[in-house]
Design an enzyme around this catalytic site. Sequence first.
Site, PDB file in Angstrom:
ATOM      1  N   ARG A 276      45.449 -68.352-101.898  1.00 24.63           N
ATOM      2  CA  ARG A 276      45.139 -67.068-102.525  1.00 24.63           C
ATOM      3  C   ARG A 276      45.658 -66.959-103.965  1.00 24.63           C
ATOM      4  O   ARG A 276      44.956 -66.475-104.845  1.00 24.63           O
ATOM      5  CB  ARG A 276      45.774 -65.970-101.668  1.00 24.63           C
ATOM      6  CG  ARG A 276      45.355 -64.577-102.044  1.00 24.63           C
ATOM      7  CD  ARG A 276      46.156 -63.548-101.257  1.00 24.63           C
ATOM      8  NE  ARG A 276      46.335 -63.865 -99.872  1.00 24.63           N
ATOM      9  CZ  ARG A 276      45.573 -63.393 -98.872  1.00 24.63           C
ATOM     10  NH1 ARG A 276      44.584 -62.579 -99.134  1.00 24.63           N
ATOM     11  NH2 ARG A 276      45.825 -63.736 -97.620  1.00 24.63           N
ATOM     12  N   CYS A 342      24.222 -53.702 -90.038  1.00 22.86           N
ATOM     13  CA  CYS A 342      24.120 -52.647 -89.039  1.00 22.86           C
ATOM     14  C   CYS A 342      25.417 -52.481 -88.262  1.00 22.86           C
ATOM     15  O   CYS A 342      25.459 -52.729 -87.042  1.00 22.86           O
ATOM     16  CB  CYS A 342      22.958 -52.950 -88.109  1.00 22.86           C
ATOM     17  SG  CYS A 342      21.445 -53.016 -89.054  1.00 22.86           S
ATOM     18  N   GLU A 343      26.454 -52.136 -88.932  1.00 20.34           N
ATOM     19  CA  GLU A 343      27.747 -51.857 -88.307  1.00 20.34           C
ATOM     20  C   GLU A 343      28.458 -50.815 -89.155  1.00 20.34           C
ATOM     21  O   GLU A 343      28.443 -50.919 -90.390  1.00 20.34           O
ATOM     22  CB  GLU A 343      28.646 -53.111 -88.302  1.00 20.34           C
ATOM     23  CG  GLU A 343      28.031 -54.286 -87.621  1.00 20.34           C
ATOM     24  CD  GLU A 343      29.000 -55.002 -86.688  1.00 20.34           C
ATOM     25  OE1 GLU A 343      30.053 -54.435 -86.360  1.00 20.34           O
ATOM     26  OE2 GLU A 343      28.658 -56.123 -86.310  1.00 20.34           O
TER      27      GLU A 343
HETATM   28  N1  LLP Z   1      48.682 -73.402 -95.348  1.00 23.57           N
HETATM   29  C1  LLP Z   1      48.363 -73.033 -94.092  1.00 23.57           C
HETATM   30  C2  LLP Z   1      48.779 -73.881 -92.970  1.00 23.57           C
HETATM   31  C3  LLP Z   1      47.639 -71.849 -93.871  1.00 23.57           C
HETATM   32  O1  LLP Z   1      47.335 -71.484 -92.636  1.00 23.57           O
HETATM   33  C4  LLP Z   1      47.251 -71.051 -94.972  1.00 23.57           C
HETATM   34  C5  LLP Z   1      46.489 -69.818 -94.770  1.00 23.57           C
HETATM   35  C6  LLP Z   1      47.591 -71.492 -96.260  1.00 23.57           C
HETATM   36  C7  LLP Z   1      48.321 -72.661 -96.416  1.00 23.57           C
HETATM   37  C8  LLP Z   1      47.215 -70.723 -97.510  1.00 23.57           C
HETATM   38  O2  LLP Z   1      47.793 -69.470 -97.542  1.00 23.57           O
HETATM   39  P1  LLP Z   1      47.678 -68.577 -98.848  1.00 23.57           P
HETATM   40  O3  LLP Z   1      48.440 -69.255 -99.951  1.00 23.57           O
HETATM   41  O4  LLP Z   1      46.262 -68.444 -99.192  1.00 23.57           O
HETATM   42  O5  LLP Z   1      48.295 -67.292 -98.454  1.00 23.57           O
HETATM   43  N2  LLP Z   1      41.705 -64.748 -94.237  1.00 23.57           N
HETATM   44  C9  LLP Z   1      42.956 -64.132 -94.597  1.00 23.57           C
HETATM   45  C10 LLP Z   1      44.015 -65.160 -94.939  1.00 23.57           C
HETATM   46  C11 LLP Z   1      44.261 -66.169 -93.856  1.00 23.57           C
HETATM   47  C12 LLP Z   1      45.274 -67.196 -94.239  1.00 23.57           C
HETATM   48  C13 LLP Z   1      45.288 -68.321 -93.268  1.00 23.57           C
HETATM   49  N3  LLP Z   1      46.160 -69.385 -93.620  1.00 23.57           N
HETATM   50  C14 LLP Z   1      42.721 -63.165 -95.743  1.00 23.57           C
HETATM   51  O6  LLP Z   1      41.598 -63.047 -96.194  1.00 23.57           O
HETATM   52  O7  LLP Z   1      43.645 -62.491 -96.164  1.00 23.57           O
END
Ligand code: LLP
Length: 421
Positions: A276, A342-343
């Site tokens: 992110r 449609c939700e």
């Molecule tokens: N490493 C692992 C093992 C992970 O499971 C994740 C994210 C990351 C790195 C990266 O994390 P970040 O730096 O992006 O926070 N769909 C959700 C976020 C799910 C994150 C899953 N794992 C959202 O849109 O907020």
Amino acid sequence: MHHFYYINRELYCENVPLARIAAQVGTPFYLYSHATLSRHFRTFTAAFEGFSHLVCFAVKANGNLAILRLFAQLGGGADIVSGGELYRALKAGVEPKKVVYSGVGKKPAEIRFALKTGILMFNIESSQELAAISRIAGRLKTKAPIALRINPNIDPKTHPYISTGLKKNKFGINIDQALQDYRRAVTLPHLEVVGVACHIGSQITELAPFLEAVARLKDLIRQLEREGIHIRYLDLGGGLGITYDQERPPHPQEYGAALRKALEGLKITLILEPGRVLAGNAGILVTRVLYTKDTEDKHFIIVDAGMNDLARPSLYGSYHGIWPVVKKDCPTITASLVGPICESGDFLAKNRKMPAFQPQDLVAVMSSGAYGFSMSSNYNARPRVAEILVKDNDFYVIRKRETYRHLIRGESIPDFLRNSP
Ligand code: LLP
């Protein structure tokens, strides 16, 4: 910091007005800024300068080949969670020795693929997976480089769906059981223990949970060293949060400085898996207003992008800034920006103050570069949208808009149904 700004009341990405892109490629589309992506990567990696480290971008946040290639060119690797993500990373030119593989459900074919590729390490999430990887590596007459992904039982204080380092979560191996599993791992002939890994959650806006995790992992590494198990890599996962609205997460510089300090004296290579923080604010979703509709107590602005294109608001109630692509002299109203799905859960913004958009207006849904396109679907038989990369004065289609043909690709009607009804 990002490169989406207004010039004379018109929204630009770098030097390109969004309206020009919309006129050429249609809407909706995801739009990424090359300058922002590069700047984010450079800032992040610079925060660890002087400490041996590797930044493995979390492919799940944004798997587009062009974006993976961009980070690879800047020296980055990839954090993958599936064979498909490994395939993407390799196609984008990521070096196999810069790939780490996490995930609680690795299948035998995926493990074989990763072993044959020669990735840097498997982050193992259970005792059974440990045995499976050893067995498969044995059959391939090779050794699997492994870390155990530790669940340190720490509350990252984030949305429950994206917190992963608590005992109650399905992720990782309980820290109390880790030593036992490491002892077992070193006895297995087809495993090579090289690391310790963890990832406690996502969109974390404080340093404390990261530092707590480091403290626990440091203890574990010392214990392992005492037993003669040498650890080369410490993978701290991703999770650093970004500003969607009012959040004030630590700057990567602060995060880096705090981690470097906490790790002083430890002779390891640090691996980080940011998703992110690199891509989130480097991308937006651009959509067009179709209709407006006023009910007794609500204003709805209906746009051509929906929850299938950007699932985050529906799934987590998450906030994304809503910006007009051209600022007009119109009143601000409290409205919901909704899609064609449609939700009732199909919204991009709910009961929020925004300009009184009119049909045909273009709207930018901000901070959508991470977990935007990658979580999109074909729900309601909607072709997935185009992805565009802007660099300086030019834009490039880095993924074409899908067509109706894509929707039925691979489907077939069995013979017994072939006769006309
Ligand atoms: N490493 C692992 C093992 C992970 O499971 C994740 C994210 C990351 C790195 C990266 O994390 P970040 O730096 O992006 O926070 N769909 C959700 C976020 C799910 C994150 C899953 N794992 C959202 O849109 O907020």
